[in-house]
Write an enzyme that holds these catalytic residues in place. Structure first.
Site, mmCIF file in Angstrom:
data_model
loop_
_atom_site.group_PDB
_atom_site.id
_atom_site.type_symbol
_atom_site.label_atom_id
_atom_site.label_comp_id
_atom_site.label_asym_id
_atom_site.label_seq_id
_atom_site.Cartn_x
_atom_site.Cartn_y
_atom_site.Cartn_z
ATOM 1 N N CYS A 119 0.817 -1.221 0.000
ATOM 2 C CA CYS A 119 0.000 0.000 0.000
ATOM 3 C C CYS A 119 0.851 1.272 0.000
ATOM 4 O O CYS A 119 0.358 2.351 -0.348
ATOM 5 C CB CYS A 119 -0.944 0.007 1.194
ATOM 6 S SG CYS A 119 -2.090 -1.374 1.195
ATOM 7 N N HIS A 256 -3.146 7.455 2.082
ATOM 8 C CA HIS A 256 -3.558 6.165 1.526
ATOM 9 C C HIS A 256 -4.982 5.887 1.996
ATOM 10 O O HIS A 256 -5.302 6.054 3.168
ATOM 11 C CB HIS A 256 -2.594 5.082 2.013
ATOM 12 C CG HIS A 256 -3.084 3.689 1.747
ATOM 13 N ND1 HIS A 256 -3.590 3.307 0.519
ATOM 14 C CD2 HIS A 256 -3.167 2.598 2.545
ATOM 15 C CE1 HIS A 256 -3.957 2.046 0.585
ATOM 16 N NE2 HIS A 256 -3.720 1.596 1.793
ATOM 17 N N ASN A 286 -9.952 -0.072 -0.394
ATOM 18 C CA ASN A 286 -8.489 -0.004 -0.379
ATOM 19 C C ASN A 286 -7.952 -0.563 -1.701
ATOM 20 O O ASN A 286 -7.993 -1.769 -1.933
ATOM 21 C CB ASN A 286 -7.967 -0.810 0.814
ATOM 22 C CG ASN A 286 -6.454 -0.723 0.960
ATOM 23 O OD1 ASN A 286 -5.755 -0.259 0.051
ATOM 24 N ND2 ASN A 286 -5.945 -1.166 2.093
HETATM 25 N N1 ACO Z 1 -18.724 -8.051 8.730
HETATM 26 C C1 ACO Z 1 -19.278 -8.304 9.926
HETATM 27 N N2 ACO Z 1 -18.561 -8.640 11.008
HETATM 28 C C2 ACO Z 1 -17.240 -8.737 10.841
HETATM 29 C C3 ACO Z 1 -16.594 -8.509 9.611
HETATM 30 C C4 ACO Z 1 -17.407 -8.155 8.532
HETATM 31 N N3 ACO Z 1 -16.910 -7.908 7.310
HETATM 32 N N4 ACO Z 1 -15.277 -8.692 9.772
HETATM 33 C C5 ACO Z 1 -15.068 -9.022 11.055
HETATM 34 N N5 ACO Z 1 -16.263 -9.055 11.701
HETATM 35 C C6 ACO Z 1 -16.506 -9.375 13.087
HETATM 36 C C7 ACO Z 1 -15.407 -10.170 13.721
HETATM 37 O O1 ACO Z 1 -15.529 -11.529 13.429
HETATM 38 C C8 ACO Z 1 -15.591 -9.842 15.162
HETATM 39 O O2 ACO Z 1 -16.646 -10.650 15.653
HETATM 40 P P1 ACO Z 1 -16.544 -11.285 17.126
HETATM 41 O O3 ACO Z 1 -16.507 -10.108 18.048
HETATM 42 O O4 ACO Z 1 -17.800 -12.093 17.218
HETATM 43 O O5 ACO Z 1 -15.291 -12.084 17.121
HETATM 44 C C9 ACO Z 1 -16.093 -8.393 15.149
HETATM 45 O O6 ACO Z 1 -16.568 -8.163 13.823
HETATM 46 C C10 ACO Z 1 -15.010 -7.390 15.469
HETATM 47 O O7 ACO Z 1 -13.862 -7.716 14.701
HETATM 48 P P2 ACO Z 1 -12.551 -6.886 14.803
HETATM 49 O O8 ACO Z 1 -11.520 -7.489 13.936
HETATM 50 O O9 ACO Z 1 -12.239 -6.690 16.245
HETATM 51 O O10 ACO Z 1 -13.056 -5.499 14.196
HETATM 52 P P3 ACO Z 1 -12.305 -4.147 14.136
HETATM 53 O O11 ACO Z 1 -13.103 -3.115 14.816
HETATM 54 O O12 ACO Z 1 -10.853 -4.269 14.480
HETATM 55 O O13 ACO Z 1 -12.406 -3.808 12.584
HETATM 56 C C11 ACO Z 1 -10.998 -3.858 10.639
HETATM 57 C C12 ACO Z 1 -11.791 -4.666 11.630
HETATM 58 C C13 ACO Z 1 -11.960 -2.970 9.859
HETATM 59 C C14 ACO Z 1 -10.296 -4.793 9.672
HETATM 60 C C15 ACO Z 1 -9.984 -2.989 11.378
HETATM 61 O O14 ACO Z 1 -9.239 -3.769 12.275
HETATM 62 C C16 ACO Z 1 -9.064 -2.265 10.456
HETATM 63 O O15 ACO Z 1 -9.474 -1.374 9.741
HETATM 64 N N6 ACO Z 1 -7.762 -2.589 10.478
HETATM 65 C C17 ACO Z 1 -6.821 -1.967 9.598
HETATM 66 C C18 ACO Z 1 -6.722 -2.810 8.417
HETATM 67 C C19 ACO Z 1 -6.405 -2.079 7.164
HETATM 68 O O16 ACO Z 1 -6.903 -1.007 6.879
HETATM 69 N N7 ACO Z 1 -5.580 -2.695 6.361
HETATM 70 C C20 ACO Z 1 -5.288 -2.219 5.089
HETATM 71 C C21 ACO Z 1 -3.910 -2.554 4.674
HETATM 72 S S1 ACO Z 1 -2.732 -1.701 5.595
HETATM 73 C C22 ACO Z 1 -3.091 -0.206 5.368
HETATM 74 O O17 ACO Z 1 -3.347 0.159 4.262
HETATM 75 C C23 ACO Z 1 -3.139 0.670 6.549
#
Ligand code: ACO
Length: 329
Positions: A119, A256, A286
């Site tokens: 990224c 980004h 993304n």
């Molecule tokens: N739909 C519904 N529920 C979901 C989904 C989905 N698509 N994905 C995960 N969940 C659930 C999980 O299973 C979890 O359920 P549980 O509590 O029963 O176990 C719950 O939602 C919470 O999951 P978390 O992973 O804790 O959710 P979080 O608030 O951390 O959000 C996310 C997840 C959006 C991926 C976040 O961690 C994030 O944005 N991380 C950064 C990732 C990123 O942007 N990467 C891109 C590449 S690197 C960069 O460019 C920065």
């Protein structure tokens, strides 16, 4: 610097973007995996993403973005002598996507190569092109970010498949004479970092040497989130320290486009006013290395980014890699 010495800057001459025609909405995704529009929008800000058609490759998206940037610059491929493509989703292991785009543009001169920093790829490519242009070896660079992450996403994994999309963006940089201070147009400073210890947090579980497969994207989302804001603010502050400029001097912050919450938290921590932040993540998810030039294209097309504006680009990606580039448009 004596009066006779030239100070070369890499000035942005044009920008363009391309998104494939097929749109996949959050509601469409909720029919494939256990998710909802509400969850995706609340956690990421993403509303929809574009998906390349069957047979539509990264180089095809990149060519369209390159042609758009050339048209915006009023230039043709014959004016370009350097093509750098940032991508983690090349058409083939080799030859590079850059040489494919070079051929599509009808160029038999100059040099083209790929650069891989996930990224952060576009910021790494801007920094690389800037060093080529300032060295005097090349005159005009096409810097392209192009991706088809839909081909490496695991469509059964709701924790990752909702985040990514396909697209491409490009800028034309031209070596131009400046005076050597921050009133110059062009790339003013770039700051790149990496730390390979974090591979497992964001990686693809296949590759030619390790598995002889393409593999799928795997991510520990919470861990990535935990590191992202700190990495962003570090390199942006490095750019401020190198130039003596501050957040209040910025006209635009073009991060980004991975996640609305990371963007908002980074801007807030840096003291950048929300109205100076260009956000397009809701429109395309993304798109990895393509996301910054896509956001730049949108900002230029709607008249927000104008000649002379001070624009901060930043990205964080797998590796980890992270970087910032401060540009006077
Ligand atoms: N739909 C519904 N529920 C979901 C989904 C989905 N698509 N994905 C995960 N969940 C659930 C999980 O299973 C979890 O359920 P549980 O509590 O029963 O176990 C719950 O939602 C919470 O999951 P978390 O992973 O804790 O959710 P979080 O608030 O951390 O959000 C996310 C997840 C959006 C991926 C976040 O961690 C994030 O944005 N991380 C950064 C990732 C990123 O942007 N990467 C891109 C590449 S690197 C960069 O460019 C920065």
């Amino acid at each position: 610097m004596t009066e006779n010495q030239k100070f070369i800057r890499s000035v942005v001459r044009g920008v363009g973007g391309y998104l494939p025609a097929c749109v996949l909405t959050n509601d469409d995704l909720s029919k494939r995996v256990d998710t909802s529009d509400e969850w995706i929008q609340q956690r990421t800000g993403i509303k929809e993403r574009h998906i390349a058609a069957d047979g539509e490759t990264t180089s095809m998206l990149g060519e369209k973005a390159a042609r758009a940037a050339l048209a915006n610059a009023g230039l043709t491929p014959s004016d370009i002598d350097l093509v750098i493509v940032a991508t983690s989703t090349p058409d083939y292991t080799f030859p590079s996507t850059a040489t494919q785009i070079q051929a599509m543009l009808g160029m038999t001169h100059g040099v083209a190569f790929d650069l891989q920093a996930v990224c952060s790829g576009f910021v790494f490519a801007i920094a690389t092109a800037d060093k080529f242009l300032r060295s005097g070896s090349h005159k005009r660079a096409l810097v392209i970010g192009a991706e088809t992450f839909s081909r490496i996403v695991d469509w059964t994994d709701r924790t990752t498949c909702v985040l990514f999309g396909d697209g491409a963006g490009a800028v034309v940089l031209e070596a131009s004479e400046g005076v050597g201070d921050t009133t110059d147009r062009g790339v003013l400073t770039t700051h790149l970092r990496s730390d390979g210890r974090h591979r497992s947090k964001l990686h693809v579980d296949g590759g030619p040497s390790a598995t002889q497969t393409v593999g799928h994207l795997r991510m520990e989302g919470k861990e990535v989130f935990r590191f992202a804001v700190g990495m962003v603010t570090d390199v942006v502050n490095d750019a401020f320290a190198a130039t003596g400029l501050t957040a209040t001097d910025l006209d635009w912050f073009v991060p980004h486009q991975a996640n609305r919450r990371i963007i908002d938290m980074s801007a807030s921590k840096l003291g950048i006013a929300p109205e100076k932040v260009i956000v397009t993540v809701h429109l395309h998810g993304n798109t990895s290395a393509a996301s910054i030039p896509l956001a730049l294209s949108a900002g230029v097309a709607d008249g927000r980014i104008k000649a002379g504006d001070l624009v901060m680009l930043e990205a964080v990606g797998g590796g980890f890699t992270w970087g910032a580039a401060l540009v006077r448009w």
